[in-house]
Motif scaffolding. Sequence first.
Motif, PDB file in Angstrom:
ATOM      1  N   GLY A  34       0.797  -1.217   0.000  1.00 39.06           N
ATOM      2  CA  GLY A  34       0.000   0.000   0.000  1.00 39.06           C
ATOM      3  C   GLY A  34       0.830   1.268   0.000  1.00 39.06           C
ATOM      4  O   GLY A  34       2.031   1.256   0.293  1.00 39.06           O
ATOM      5  N   GLU A  35       0.177   2.389  -0.312  1.00 39.89           N
ATOM      6  CA  GLU A  35       0.812   3.704  -0.338  1.00 39.89           C
ATOM      7  C   GLU A  35      -0.047   4.689   0.450  1.00 39.89           C
ATOM      8  O   GLU A  35      -1.264   4.475   0.604  1.00 39.89           O
ATOM      9  N   PRO A  36       0.532   5.776   0.970  1.00 34.74           N
ATOM     10  CA  PRO A  36      -0.261   6.755   1.721  1.00 34.74           C
ATOM     11  C   PRO A  36      -1.488   7.255   0.959  1.00 34.74           C
ATOM     12  O   PRO A  36      -2.527   7.535   1.565  1.00 34.74           O
ATOM     13  N   GLU A  37      -1.390   7.358  -0.355  1.00 36.97           N
ATOM     14  CA  GLU A  37      -2.537   7.817  -1.142  1.00 36.97           C
ATOM     15  C   GLU A  37      -3.751   6.893  -0.986  1.00 36.97           C
ATOM     16  O   GLU A  37      -4.895   7.354  -1.071  1.00 36.97           O
ATOM     17  N   ASP A  38      -3.488   5.595  -0.765  1.00 31.73           N
ATOM     18  CA  ASP A  38      -4.592   4.656  -0.591  1.00 31.73           C
ATOM     19  C   ASP A  38      -5.414   5.003   0.650  1.00 31.73           C
ATOM     20  O   ASP A  38      -6.648   4.901   0.648  1.00 31.73           O
ATOM     21  N   ILE A  39      -4.742   5.407   1.704  1.00 26.89           N
ATOM     22  CA  ILE A  39      -5.433   5.797   2.937  1.00 26.89           C
ATOM     23  C   ILE A  39      -6.079   7.164   2.752  1.00 26.89           C
ATOM     24  O   ILE A  39      -7.213   7.401   3.196  1.00 26.89           O
ATOM     25  N   ALA A  40      -5.372   8.062   2.095  1.00 28.19           N
ATOM     26  CA  ALA A  40      -5.876   9.426   1.916  1.00 28.19           C
ATOM     27  C   ALA A  40      -7.186   9.450   1.142  1.00 28.19           C
ATOM     28  O   ALA A  40      -8.115  10.191   1.495  1.00 28.19           O
ATOM     29  N   GLU A  41      -7.291   8.648   0.101  1.00 29.40           N
ATOM     30  CA  GLU A  41      -8.511   8.638  -0.695  1.00 29.40           C
ATOM     31  C   GLU A  41      -9.708   8.187   0.134  1.00 29.40           C
ATOM     32  O   GLU A  41     -10.811   8.739   0.024  1.00 29.40           O
ATOM     33  N   ALA A  42      -9.500   7.201   0.972  1.00 35.42           N
ATOM     34  CA  ALA A  42     -10.590   6.729   1.840  1.00 35.42           C
ATOM     35  C   ALA A  42     -10.938   7.766   2.888  1.00 35.42           C
ATOM     36  O   ALA A  42     -12.109   7.955   3.231  1.00 35.42           O
ATOM     37  N   ALA A  43      -9.924   8.450   3.416  1.00 36.33           N
ATOM     38  CA  ALA A  43     -10.158   9.490   4.413  1.00 36.33           C
ATOM     39  C   ALA A  43     -10.994  10.622   3.832  1.00 36.33           C
ATOM     40  O   ALA A  43     -11.899  11.145   4.502  1.00 36.33           O
ATOM     41  N   LEU A  44     -10.702  11.006   2.600  1.00 39.16           N
ATOM     42  CA  LEU A  44     -11.474  12.065   1.946  1.00 39.16           C
ATOM     43  C   LEU A  44     -12.955  11.709   1.884  1.00 39.16           C
ATOM     44  O   LEU A  44     -13.825  12.556   2.108  1.00 39.16           O
ATOM     45  N   PHE A  45     -13.237  10.457   1.602  1.00 37.45           N
ATOM     46  CA  PHE A  45     -14.633  10.029   1.520  1.00 37.45           C
ATOM     47  C   PHE A  45     -15.282   9.965   2.900  1.00 37.45           C
ATOM     48  O   PHE A  45     -16.356  10.542   3.133  1.00 37.45           O
ATOM     49  N   LEU A  46     -14.645   9.278   3.848  1.00 38.70           N
ATOM     50  CA  LEU A  46     -15.255   9.061   5.158  1.00 38.70           C
ATOM     51  C   LEU A  46     -15.515  10.351   5.921  1.00 38.70           C
ATOM     52  O   LEU A  46     -16.447  10.424   6.725  1.00 38.70           O
ATOM     53  N   CYS A  47     -14.706  11.370   5.682  1.00 33.55           N
ATOM     54  CA  CYS A  47     -14.868  12.633   6.393  1.00 33.55           C
ATOM     55  C   CYS A  47     -15.767  13.614   5.647  1.00 33.55           C
ATOM     56  O   CYS A  47     -16.027  14.715   6.141  1.00 33.55           O
ATOM     57  N   SER A  48     -16.244  13.218   4.494  1.00 34.74           N
ATOM     58  CA  SER A  48     -17.088  14.108   3.690  1.00 34.74           C
ATOM     59  C   SER A  48     -18.561  13.858   3.964  1.00 34.74           C
ATOM     60  O   SER A  48     -18.948  12.839   4.555  1.00 34.74           O
ATOM     61  N   GLU A  49     -19.396  14.775   3.498  1.00 31.86           N
ATOM     62  CA  GLU A  49     -20.840  14.629   3.675  1.00 31.86           C
ATOM     63  C   GLU A  49     -21.399  13.501   2.820  1.00 31.86           C
ATOM     64  O   GLU A  49     -22.522  13.039   3.053  1.00 31.86           O
ATOM     65  N   LYS A  50     -20.610  13.029   1.848  1.00 30.96           N
ATOM     66  CA  LYS A  50     -21.036  11.874   1.048  1.00 30.96           C
ATOM     67  C   LYS A  50     -21.121  10.616   1.911  1.00 30.96           C
ATOM     68  O   LYS A  50     -21.785   9.646   1.551  1.00 30.96           O
ATOM     69  N   ALA A  51     -20.410  10.615   3.044  1.00 35.20           N
ATOM     70  CA  ALA A  51     -20.435   9.487   3.981  1.00 35.20           C
ATOM     71  C   ALA A  51     -21.300   9.808   5.195  1.00 35.20           C
ATOM     72  O   ALA A  51     -21.096   9.272   6.282  1.00 35.20           O
ATOM     73  N   GLY A  52     -22.278  10.665   5.013  1.00 36.43           N
ATOM     74  CA  GLY A  52     -23.090  11.148   6.121  1.00 36.43           C
ATOM     75  C   GLY A  52     -23.892  10.093   6.852  1.00 36.43           C
ATOM     76  O   GLY A  52     -24.376  10.339   7.959  1.00 36.43           O
ATOM     77  N   PHE A  53     -24.064   8.906   6.272  1.00 41.31           N
ATOM     78  CA  PHE A  53     -24.820   7.830   6.913  1.00 41.31           C
ATOM     79  C   PHE A  53     -23.886   6.768   7.498  1.00 41.31           C
ATOM     80  O   PHE A  53     -24.316   5.673   7.847  1.00 41.31           O
TER      81      PHE A  53
END
Length: 259
Positions: free
Chosen positions: A221-240
């Motif tokens: 893995g690479e740091p970008e793999d974690i970063a992409e998931a973090a962007l989603f989980l902390c966004s309103e797209k993951a509001g549920f």
Amino acid sequence: MSGIYKSKVVLITGGAQGIGLGMAQAFARKGATVIIADCDHEAGAETLAKLKQKKLKVQFELCDVSLENQISELFKTVGKTHKKLDVLVNNSGTGFQKPVPLEELLSADFDRILAVNLRGPLLCTKYALPLLEKSDAPAVLNITSTRAFMSEPDTFGYSASKGGLEALTHSLAISLAGKRIRVNAIAPGWIETGPWEKKSKRYEPKHSQADKEQHPVGRVGEPEDIAEAALFLCSEKAGFITGQHLIIDGGMTVKMIYH
């Protein structure tokens, strides 16, 4: 998700190197103002200069998350400067690199690991609360580890602290639900951070074919793999989504090995 973090304020502990740096850069590229909190002044200053050169909105604050007084001062500073906090990423961690047999384990070393990896995230969330409550869509993300679910020998403090952080994640999610604060976790597996370390510690990774084949996806893995998931989980797209953990390890922990 271009620009979805515009006008958002994101604080990342341990954000000066490795996975933390990968996330800091990713959030800043999406428009966020990113506060990097780290106890390594050399790495922090270097990262700040690098990201500012890329015209990203970042600031560096020196903080050891094992010390409550420094955490308190950190969030006082953030409050004075930004008035709110939209995302807190509890990423600071220590202890994985020094495995020792149980009979040689020092309680002070064990306590230090728990102070950084477990008590630190709890206290950061505590002191961040007044600022998170001022956000329209506040989120907390804890960076745990697959070591919370599996171990190599003699990594007691690291495994225990990351397992505790997994439990703390769902505890915080339920406890802070009334304040509209979502809390989730990412559990990284083998993430290569060599190119993402400060200059004095940076190295060029060398992975054997066997290293790659441990992962069903065929690579480390690479740091970008974690970063992409973090962007989603902390966004309103993951509001549920709250109280959950996402294992990002290339499938390594679900692969059965018989030899």
